[in-house]
Design a protein around this motif. Sequence first.
Motif, PDB file in Angstrom:
ATOM      1  N   GLU A  82       0.834  -1.205   0.000  1.00 56.36           N
ATOM      2  CA  GLU A  82       0.000   0.000   0.000  1.00 56.36           C
ATOM      3  C   GLU A  82       0.870   1.258   0.000  1.00 56.36           C
ATOM      4  OE1 GLU A  82      -2.800  -1.113  -1.042  1.00 56.36           O
ATOM      5  OE2 GLU A  82      -4.066  -0.112   0.409  1.00 56.36           O
ATOM      6  N   ALA A  83       2.013   1.183   0.681  1.00 57.41           N
ATOM      7  CA  ALA A  83       2.920   2.334   0.716  1.00 57.41           C
ATOM      8  C   ALA A  83       3.420   2.637  -0.695  1.00 57.41           C
ATOM      9  CB  ALA A  83       4.086   2.064   1.660  1.00 57.41           C
ATOM     10  N   ILE A  84       3.726   1.594  -1.452  1.00 55.24           N
ATOM     11  CA  ILE A  84       4.155   1.789  -2.848  1.00 55.24           C
ATOM     12  C   ILE A  84       3.035   2.493  -3.618  1.00 55.24           C
ATOM     13  CG2 ILE A  84       4.681   0.601  -5.021  1.00 55.24           C
ATOM     14  CD1 ILE A  84       6.281  -1.439  -3.433  1.00 55.24           C
ATOM     15  N   GLN A  85       1.808   2.071  -3.369  1.00 55.71           N
ATOM     16  CA  GLN A  85       0.657   2.674  -4.070  1.00 55.71           C
ATOM     17  C   GLN A  85       0.542   4.164  -3.747  1.00 55.71           C
ATOM     18  OE1 GLN A  85      -0.234   0.131  -5.733  1.00 55.71           O
ATOM     19  NE2 GLN A  85      -1.892   0.935  -6.978  1.00 55.71           N
ATOM     20  N   VAL A  86       0.764   4.520  -2.489  1.00 56.36           N
ATOM     21  CA  VAL A  86       0.685   5.930  -2.087  1.00 56.36           C
ATOM     22  C   VAL A  86       1.764   6.746  -2.807  1.00 56.36           C
ATOM     23  CG1 VAL A  86       0.969   7.553  -0.145  1.00 56.36           C
ATOM     24  CG2 VAL A  86      -0.363   5.455   0.172  1.00 56.36           C
ATOM     25  N   LEU A  87       2.936   6.152  -2.987  1.00 62.15           N
ATOM     26  CA  LEU A  87       4.035   6.876  -3.647  1.00 62.15           C
ATOM     27  C   LEU A  87       3.909   6.875  -5.186  1.00 62.15           C
ATOM     28  CD1 LEU A  87       5.378   6.510  -0.742  1.00 62.15           C
ATOM     29  CD2 LEU A  87       7.538   6.625  -1.960  1.00 62.15           C
ATOM     30  N   GLY A  88       2.926   6.127  -5.703  1.00 60.75           N
ATOM     31  CA  GLY A  88       2.775   6.063  -7.153  1.00 60.75           C
ATOM     32  C   GLY A  88       4.035   5.495  -7.787  1.00 60.75           C
ATOM     33  N   GLY A  89       4.403   6.030  -8.968  1.00 59.63           N
ATOM     34  CA  GLY A  89       5.589   5.532  -9.691  1.00 59.63           C
ATOM     35  C   GLY A  89       6.841   5.619  -8.837  1.00 59.63           C
ATOM     36  N   ASN A  90       6.948   6.658  -8.041  1.00 58.95           N
ATOM     37  CA  ASN A  90       8.136   6.794  -7.195  1.00 58.95           C
ATOM     38  C   ASN A  90       8.306   5.626  -6.229  1.00 58.95           C
ATOM     39  OD1 ASN A  90       9.131   9.149  -8.267  1.00 58.95           O
ATOM     40  ND2 ASN A  90       7.994  10.489  -6.873  1.00 58.95           N
ATOM     41  N   GLY A  91       7.196   5.011  -5.868  1.00 61.53           N
ATOM     42  CA  GLY A  91       7.253   3.874  -4.940  1.00 61.53           C
ATOM     43  C   GLY A  91       7.996   2.689  -5.518  1.00 61.53           C
ATOM     44  N   LEU A  92       8.065   2.636  -6.833  1.00 61.78           N
ATOM     45  CA  LEU A  92       8.717   1.501  -7.497  1.00 61.78           C
ATOM     46  C   LEU A  92      10.216   1.724  -7.707  1.00 61.78           C
ATOM     47  CD1 LEU A  92       6.000   0.928 -10.243  1.00 61.78           C
ATOM     48  CD2 LEU A  92       6.302  -0.411  -8.151  1.00 61.78           C
ATOM     49  N   THR A  93      10.669   2.943  -7.499  1.00 62.94           N
ATOM     50  CA  THR A  93      12.073   3.235  -7.808  1.00 62.94           C
ATOM     51  C   THR A  93      12.964   3.040  -6.587  1.00 62.94           C
ATOM     52  OG1 THR A  93      12.178   5.561  -7.155  1.00 62.94           O
ATOM     53  CG2 THR A  93      11.230   5.081  -9.319  1.00 62.94           C
ATOM     54  N   ARG A  94      14.246   2.867  -6.884  1.00 56.94           N
ATOM     55  CA  ARG A  94      15.213   2.682  -5.806  1.00 56.94           C
ATOM     56  C   ARG A  94      15.570   4.008  -5.145  1.00 56.94           C
ATOM     57  NH1 ARG A  94      20.054  -1.229  -7.223  1.00 56.94           N
ATOM     58  NH2 ARG A  94      19.326  -2.898  -5.883  1.00 56.94           N
ATOM     59  N   GLU A  95      15.028   5.101  -5.694  1.00 57.36           N
ATOM     60  CA  GLU A  95      15.290   6.419  -5.101  1.00 57.36           C
ATOM     61  C   GLU A  95      14.536   6.586  -3.791  1.00 57.36           C
ATOM     62  OE1 GLU A  95      17.535   8.467  -6.562  1.00 57.36           O
ATOM     63  OE2 GLU A  95      17.734   6.726  -7.882  1.00 57.36           O
ATOM     64  N   TYR A  96      13.498   5.792  -3.602  1.00 61.17           N
ATOM     65  CA  TYR A  96      12.672   5.888  -2.391  1.00 61.17           C
ATOM     66  C   TYR A  96      12.741   4.558  -1.638  1.00 61.17           C
ATOM     67  CZ  TYR A  96      10.889  10.222  -4.322  1.00 61.17           C
ATOM     68  OH  TYR A  96      10.813  11.499  -4.801  1.00 61.17           O
ATOM     69  N   PRO A  97      12.617   4.619  -0.310  1.00 64.58           N
ATOM     70  CA  PRO A  97      12.895   3.400   0.478  1.00 64.58           C
ATOM     71  C   PRO A  97      11.804   2.334   0.491  1.00 64.58           C
ATOM     72  CG  PRO A  97      12.497   5.298   1.915  1.00 64.58           C
ATOM     73  CD  PRO A  97      12.386   5.798   0.522  1.00 64.58           C
ATOM     74  N   VAL A  98      10.596   2.646   0.002  1.00 61.66           N
ATOM     75  CA  VAL A  98       9.520   1.673   0.234  1.00 61.66           C
ATOM     76  C   VAL A  98       9.650   0.384  -0.576  1.00 61.66           C
ATOM     77  CG1 VAL A  98       7.809   3.269   1.178  1.00 61.66           C
ATOM     78  CG2 VAL A  98       7.915   2.903  -1.280  1.00 61.66           C
ATOM     79  N   GLU A  99      10.277   0.469  -1.760  1.00 57.83           N
ATOM     80  CA  GLU A  99      10.405  -0.793  -2.528  1.00 57.83           C
ATOM     81  C   GLU A  99      11.317  -1.779  -1.790  1.00 57.83           C
ATOM     82  OE1 GLU A  99      13.117  -2.088  -4.637  1.00 57.83           O
ATOM     83  OE2 GLU A  99      14.467  -0.607  -3.769  1.00 57.83           O
ATOM     84  N   LYS A 100      12.310  -1.266  -1.066  1.00 56.07           N
ATOM     85  CA  LYS A 100      13.179  -2.162  -0.270  1.00 56.07           C
ATOM     86  C   LYS A 100      12.377  -2.778   0.888  1.00 56.07           C
ATOM     87  CE  LYS A 100      16.984  -2.131   3.054  1.00 56.07           C
ATOM     88  NZ  LYS A 100      16.130  -2.368   4.232  1.00 56.07           N
TER      89      LYS A 100
END
Length: 403
Positions: free
Chosen positions: A359-377
């Motif tokens: 759900e956190a990835i969903q909140v971040l949208g596309g950014n949630g999928l990138t390694r620039e943001y911590p949620v994908e880890k």
Amino acid sequence: MSDFDLDTDLTDEMLAIRDRCRQFAREVLRPVGARLDRMSAEEVAARDSPLRDVLRQYRGLGFGGAAQFADSDLTVRQKALLHGLVLEELAWGDVGLMITCGLYNITPVVAQSFGRPDLAEFFGARDEIGCLAVTEPNHGSDHIGFTEPAYRDARIKPSLRARRSGEDYILNGQKAAWVSCGTIAGSGIILAVFEDSKAGLSDGVVLLMPLDLPGITRGKPLEKLGQRSLNQGEIFFDEVLVPRRFVIAEGPEAYPFIWENYLGNANVHMGQQFVGVARAAYDHALEYAKQRVQGGRPIVEHQAVKMRLFNMFQKVEVARSHARRVAIAAAVRPGGVPFQYATSSKVFCTQMAFEVASEAIQVLGGNGLTREYPVEKIFRDARASLIEDGENGMLSLMAAARL
Ligand SMILES: Cc1cc2nc3c(=O)[nH]c(=O)nc-3n(C[C@H](O)[C@H](O)[C@H](O)COP(=O)(O)OP(=O)(O)OC[C@H]3O[C@@H](n4cnc5c(N)ncnc54)[C@H](O)[C@@H]3O)c2cc1C
């Protein structure tokens, strides 16, 4: 995270320890965990890895396992509560590193819990990372299938075999690449089934032993999807003579009982840890939602995003209540809690952490999928937990059989 604290019964001592953990998690575990996540498994395990520095700093803090609060005046209940706070805070920082820290000097703690002060002193003086080696290349879920007929089927042969040699044991074979800290541990809790077992995987010997005995070698560190800061790897045994003094328990009465108990305890910890992982995902999502502007206003002001965040918040709070209640009962009640309670905490909280991270990835949208943001880890870390310490479906089957 809101500043409001639902914990109304924490003493100044408990609050101070929680805050120290929080600081260590933010300033050390998070940044180092993010670095290790991008390194190869070989680099993570190397002697000059930042992992070693984390362990040095962790040692300096003087907290961790429940045994660390032995000198405190806190009640058993308070110590259990405090231990849960420590686990949650450290896992909030980086769960792979948290588990590694948890395995640091685990062997003397286990020795003490089995009433073996001689081994506690022996392993305490070695000051090293430990491990628990159960899973084998050909037997993963088989080893936790306590309630399955196959568990006692004499036709099922172990990958690591124990043979009696007078009072001592000789080990041959291997443990799987899934042993946490398998390539870097100096000692470990090794479960070895007898080569002549008439009761399948349910008859063997539990050893608390050094891993520098002649005949022991290690595999290559394992590359995996999540929890990449946690070292994983095989341990091989070639005619390894294990002296009698390292035996903790043996035989079909003690062996499965001790293992089920150990797994139950580990699952109580897993539940609390993954509340911390979920909280980390939720915190990131909330912070992001307050900054990201779409439709002319921060996305947190859009009703759909608000509802999603509340849902995540609620899941974390409910899971924490369940995990904590189970953990306190496990510490206070002689004999701990029945397997289904420990399993419920592990399965519920890890599944919750996986859902909240998604759900956190969903909140971040596309950014949630990138390694620039911590949620994908965090999502990858949470994904691994659905299999770690017993695959959730398998654990649920065992727990269901105990109802
Ligand atoms: C991050 C991580 C850390 C770990 N750390 C350790 C460690 O420190 N020490 C250690 O010993 N092990 C460790 N493990 C191993 C872990 O306990 C095993 O991966 C787990 O028990 C599953 O075994 P397996 O991977 O061999 O899967 P398998 O047993 O091959 O299972 C594959 C699938 O088949 C299903 N299945 C299997 N048998 C049955 C059955 N009888 N009935 C119904 N369904 C079944 C399972 O539920 C699963 O979905 C770790 C694993 C992970 C991911």
